[in-house]
Design a protein around this motif. Structure first.
Motif, PDB file in Angstrom:
ATOM      1  N   GLN A   3      -0.088  -1.958   3.208  1.00 45.92           N
ATOM      2  CA  GLN A   3       0.367  -2.982   2.274  1.00 45.92           C
ATOM      3  C   GLN A   3       1.693  -2.521   1.664  1.00 45.92           C
ATOM      4  OE1 GLN A   3      -3.057  -1.704   1.822  1.00 45.92           O
ATOM      5  NE2 GLN A   3      -3.457  -3.170   3.453  1.00 45.92           N
ATOM      6  N   SER A  25       0.966   1.286   0.548  1.00 48.61           N
ATOM      7  CA  SER A  25      -0.406   1.751   0.316  1.00 48.61           C
ATOM      8  C   SER A  25      -1.237   1.428   1.546  1.00 48.61           C
ATOM      9  CB  SER A  25      -1.009   1.091  -0.928  1.00 48.61           C
ATOM     10  OG  SER A  25      -1.044  -0.318  -0.779  1.00 48.61           O
ATOM     11  N   ILE A  28      -1.117   4.809   5.074  1.00 52.14           N
ATOM     12  CA  ILE A  28       0.263   5.291   5.003  1.00 52.14           C
ATOM     13  C   ILE A  28       0.517   6.470   5.918  1.00 52.14           C
ATOM     14  CG2 ILE A  28       0.707   4.398   2.709  1.00 52.14           C
ATOM     15  CD1 ILE A  28      -0.013   7.139   1.613  1.00 52.14           C
ATOM     16  N   LYS A  75       5.676   9.656  -3.000  1.00 52.33           N
ATOM     17  CA  LYS A  75       5.326   8.418  -3.694  1.00 52.33           C
ATOM     18  C   LYS A  75       5.102   7.258  -2.737  1.00 52.33           C
ATOM     19  CE  LYS A  75       7.792   9.523  -7.977  1.00 52.33           C
ATOM     20  NZ  LYS A  75       8.840   9.075  -8.935  1.00 52.33           N
ATOM     21  N   ASN A  76       5.258   7.540  -1.438  1.00 50.73           N
ATOM     22  CA  ASN A  76       5.092   6.486  -0.432  1.00 50.73           C
ATOM     23  C   ASN A  76       5.976   5.284  -0.737  1.00 50.73           C
ATOM     24  OD1 ASN A  76       2.969   8.007   0.817  1.00 50.73           O
ATOM     25  ND2 ASN A  76       1.637   7.315  -0.841  1.00 50.73           N
ATOM     26  N   THR A  77       7.202   5.563  -1.122  1.00 55.59           N
ATOM     27  CA  THR A  77       8.117   4.520  -1.559  1.00 55.59           C
ATOM     28  C   THR A  77       9.462   4.674  -0.867  1.00 55.59           C
ATOM     29  OG1 THR A  77       7.047   4.406  -3.726  1.00 55.59           O
ATOM     30  CG2 THR A  77       9.267   3.493  -3.566  1.00 55.59           C
TER      31      THR A  77
END
Length: 117
Positions: A3, A25, A28, A75-77
């Motif tokens: 997501q 999310s 990942i 941060k998976n960003t």
């Protein structure tokens, strides 16, 4: 499944800056490449910039030297810093993530960027 949730779009004057963020999310661990695409009104979806999990990047010619993509794996960003914006940068920006195993593509809901001249 992955997501993706984008944020940071908005209205800015020509010459201004914006930073887009995309938080991932779900599964990942499967993500390799993340990137940003945009769709201008009446035009096709085009790649803006992308970055691999190891940090390799590539950019559309039209944004080189103005946009910077970066990634915080902790941060998976993924971020897109956009400077010196012009009216041709107007469009809906979509975050993309690609699975390293299945090559499946996942997309965010899009965030509007409008540059006023």
């Amino acid at each position: 499944q992955v997501q993706l949730v984008e944020s940071g779009g908005g209205l800015v004057q020509a010459g201004g800056s914006l930073r887009l963020s995309c938080a991932a999310s779900g599964s990942i661990f499967s993500i390799n490449v993340m990137g940003w695409y945009r769709q201008a009104p009446g035009k096709r979806l085009d790649l803006v910039a992308r970055i691999t999990s190891s940090g390799s990047t590539n950019y559309a010619d039209s944004v080189k030297g103005r946009f910077t993509i970066s990634r915080d794996n902790a941060k998976n960003t993924v971020y897109l810093q956009m400077n010196s914006l012009n009216s041709e940068d107007t469009g809906v920006y979509y975050c993309n993530a690609q699975s390293r195993t299945t090559l499946a593509n996942f997309w965010g809901q899009g965030t509007q960027v409008t540059v006023s001249s």
